[in-house]
Scaffold this motif. Sequence first.
Motif, PDB file in Angstrom:
ATOM      1  N   ALA A  20       0.835  -1.192   0.000  1.00  0.00           N
ATOM      2  CA  ALA A  20       0.000   0.000   0.000  1.00  0.00           C
ATOM      3  C   ALA A  20       0.870   1.243   0.000  1.00  0.00           C
ATOM      4  N   LEU A  21       0.375   2.297  -0.630  1.00  0.00           N
ATOM      5  CA  LEU A  21       1.013   3.589  -0.509  1.00  0.00           C
ATOM      6  C   LEU A  21       0.751   4.143   0.879  1.00  0.00           C
ATOM      7  N   SER A  22       1.334   5.283   1.154  1.00  0.00           N
ATOM      8  CA  SER A  22       1.124   5.922   2.445  1.00  0.00           C
ATOM      9  C   SER A  22      -0.355   6.156   2.690  1.00  0.00           C
ATOM     10  N   ALA A  23      -0.778   5.929   3.920  1.00  0.00           N
ATOM     11  CA  ALA A  23      -2.176   6.148   4.283  1.00  0.00           C
ATOM     12  C   ALA A  23      -2.473   7.621   4.517  1.00  0.00           C
ATOM     13  N   LYS A  24      -1.527   8.469   4.230  1.00  0.00           N
ATOM     14  CA  LYS A  24      -1.690   9.895   4.436  1.00  0.00           C
ATOM     15  C   LYS A  24      -2.849  10.438   3.609  1.00  0.00           C
ATOM     16  N   THR A  25      -3.667  11.275   4.229  1.00  0.00           N
ATOM     17  CA  THR A  25      -4.758  11.919   3.516  1.00  0.00           C
ATOM     18  C   THR A  25      -4.221  13.039   2.647  1.00  0.00           C
ATOM     19  N   ALA A  31     -11.879  17.688  -2.497  1.00  0.00           N
ATOM     20  CA  ALA A  31     -12.031  16.370  -1.873  1.00  0.00           C
ATOM     21  C   ALA A  31     -10.757  16.014  -1.125  1.00  0.00           C
ATOM     22  N   GLU A  32     -10.918  15.173  -0.118  1.00  0.00           N
ATOM     23  CA  GLU A  32      -9.789  14.558   0.563  1.00  0.00           C
ATOM     24  C   GLU A  32      -9.779  13.077   0.205  1.00  0.00           C
ATOM     25  N   PHE A  33      -8.608  12.567  -0.163  1.00  0.00           N
ATOM     26  CA  PHE A  33      -8.562  11.192  -0.647  1.00  0.00           C
ATOM     27  C   PHE A  33      -7.253  10.541  -0.252  1.00  0.00           C
ATOM     28  N   LYS A  34      -7.211   9.222  -0.435  1.00  0.00           N
ATOM     29  CA  LYS A  34      -6.018   8.434  -0.190  1.00  0.00           C
ATOM     30  C   LYS A  34      -5.678   7.628  -1.435  1.00  0.00           C
ATOM     31  N   LEU A  35      -4.423   7.211  -1.518  1.00  0.00           N
ATOM     32  CA  LEU A  35      -3.945   6.387  -2.614  1.00  0.00           C
ATOM     33  C   LEU A  35      -3.607   5.000  -2.103  1.00  0.00           C
ATOM     34  N   ARG A 331     -16.704  24.502 -21.663  1.00  0.00           N
ATOM     35  CA  ARG A 331     -15.550  25.372 -21.413  1.00  0.00           C
ATOM     36  C   ARG A 331     -14.847  24.941 -20.135  1.00  0.00           C
ATOM     37  N   VAL A 332     -13.543  25.142 -20.100  1.00  0.00           N
ATOM     38  CA  VAL A 332     -12.753  24.854 -18.903  1.00  0.00           C
ATOM     39  C   VAL A 332     -12.671  26.133 -18.080  1.00  0.00           C
ATOM     40  N   LEU A 333     -13.209  26.078 -16.848  1.00  0.00           N
ATOM     41  CA  LEU A 333     -13.220  27.247 -15.979  1.00  0.00           C
ATOM     42  C   LEU A 333     -12.010  27.308 -15.058  1.00  0.00           C
ATOM     43  N   HIS A 334     -11.441  26.148 -14.719  1.00  0.00           N
ATOM     44  CA  HIS A 334     -10.383  26.126 -13.717  1.00  0.00           C
ATOM     45  C   HIS A 334      -9.648  24.797 -13.806  1.00  0.00           C
ATOM     46  N   GLU A 335      -8.347  24.818 -13.523  1.00  0.00           N
ATOM     47  CA  GLU A 335      -7.545  23.606 -13.468  1.00  0.00           C
ATOM     48  C   GLU A 335      -6.899  23.463 -12.096  1.00  0.00           C
ATOM     49  N   GLU A 336      -6.968  22.253 -11.546  1.00  0.00           N
ATOM     50  CA  GLU A 336      -6.237  21.905 -10.335  1.00  0.00           C
ATOM     51  C   GLU A 336      -5.290  20.758 -10.659  1.00  0.00           C
ATOM     52  N   ARG A 337      -4.018  20.889 -10.281  1.00  0.00           N
ATOM     53  CA  ARG A 337      -3.044  19.823 -10.509  1.00  0.00           C
ATOM     54  C   ARG A 337      -2.738  19.121  -9.197  1.00  0.00           C
ATOM     55  N   MET A 338      -2.758  17.807  -9.241  1.00  0.00           N
ATOM     56  CA  MET A 338      -2.594  16.993  -8.043  1.00  0.00           C
ATOM     57  C   MET A 338      -1.505  15.944  -8.246  1.00  0.00           C
ATOM     58  N   LEU A 339      -0.952  15.440  -7.160  1.00  0.00           N
ATOM     59  CA  LEU A 339      -0.111  14.250  -7.045  1.00  0.00           C
ATOM     60  C   LEU A 339       1.330  14.433  -7.505  1.00  0.00           C
ATOM     61  N   SER A 340       1.754  15.636  -7.873  1.00  0.00           N
ATOM     62  CA  SER A 340       3.150  15.799  -8.276  1.00  0.00           C
ATOM     63  C   SER A 340       4.105  15.529  -7.120  1.00  0.00           C
ATOM     64  N   ASP A 341       3.681  15.848  -5.892  1.00  0.00           N
ATOM     65  CA  ASP A 341       4.524  15.591  -4.719  1.00  0.00           C
ATOM     66  C   ASP A 341       4.259  14.214  -4.123  1.00  0.00           C
ATOM     67  N   GLU A 342       2.989  13.835  -4.018  1.00  0.00           N
ATOM     68  CA  GLU A 342       2.631  12.592  -3.344  1.00  0.00           C
ATOM     69  C   GLU A 342       3.008  11.355  -4.153  1.00  0.00           C
TER      70      GLU A 342
END
Length: 376
Positions: A20-25, A31-35, A331-342
């Motif tokens: 398993a990956l880290s259980a860190k939230t 949203a809050e999620f785990k991997l 149309r795209v109103l906003h972009e969020e980038r995730m997981l580059s660090d995790e």
Amino acid sequence: MGLRTLCATALITAVALAPALSAKTIESERAEFKLSTIADDLKNPWGLTFLPDGSMLVTERVGNIRRVSANGEVSEPLSGLPDIVVKGQGGLLDIATDPDYANNGYVYFSYSEPGENDTNSTALARARIDGQTLVDLEVIFSQKPKVKSNAHFGSRIVFKGDGTLFLTLGDRYSRMDDAQTLDNHHGKVIRINTDGSVPADNPFLQTEGALPEIWSYGHRNMQGGTIHPETGEFWSGEHGAQGGDEINIDRAGVNYGWPVITYGENYGGGKIGEGFKKAGMEAPIYYWLPSLATAGLTFYSGDKFPDWQGDLFVASLRAETLSRLDIENGRVLHEERMLSDELGERIRHVTQGPDGYLYLLTDQGDGKIIRLTPSD
């Protein structure tokens, strides 16, 4: 033997249960999620599809299809694949389960098909699974013409829901000007029936000299595609050159401009084409500068992440991120980038599972299947 029996009795050999990956939230904007790692040690996984029993089929670009059980057991490779060119960006690519799989048992996969004199092109085949063997194999489409190139094969397989499917195709890198002509499949999206025949309402059936499978053209190298859950339209993701990755709403008969209009430039610098816009050519609804190296994409429509419903998720290779795009009225109103660090790994694909969770494929020699679940 029935299909349900085949799924239940297929030989599964546990290679390893992935740690398993880290259980860190992980806290994102909505949203809050785990991997969690479902499976690992996969050799450059490229495509992922789900079977009715909850197991998955995953392609490895080196030329393997493996079954992965719901608890992460990875099978030995299935036998019965056709000859595949594994060079450069080529190999075994996408995989998709027929929407009517429960009745017909078909699985579709795309791959680099060898030709004469060291040429190759993208091909699409379908087959059924009998235990650990592909049977009733049919090659239902081959990109024309075959050329000497190890780059820009595409390709995503996307079912439209009306008995047809889309296959995205690259321009083969050295043949980018072909993307603007209709006498070849380079830099095109094709639409065919699930048996490989041509739909009667394809846009270029009456166009002299045009290949009948073509749906849209003027593309560079599309490795993402999905259907909008409300409109039913086909959305595609496309690699730019140096900059200029694109998201397009991919419509029948439309010219998307490559290499005449683009936000990218030549590697090492230098203008490509004529600019960003031109009459008769469709500019993207969203683009990236610099490039992310966009790959798989999917709209989220599940119930596990209510605040993500209707958002478009985009996997990226070079940027090693998962992007979430807020979409409203095309149309795209906003972009969020995730997981580059995790995560910090190239992400080849993102798809929604039948359980409502998101699944990722990471693109390494020890690639992983990763699941996103709510932190609670």
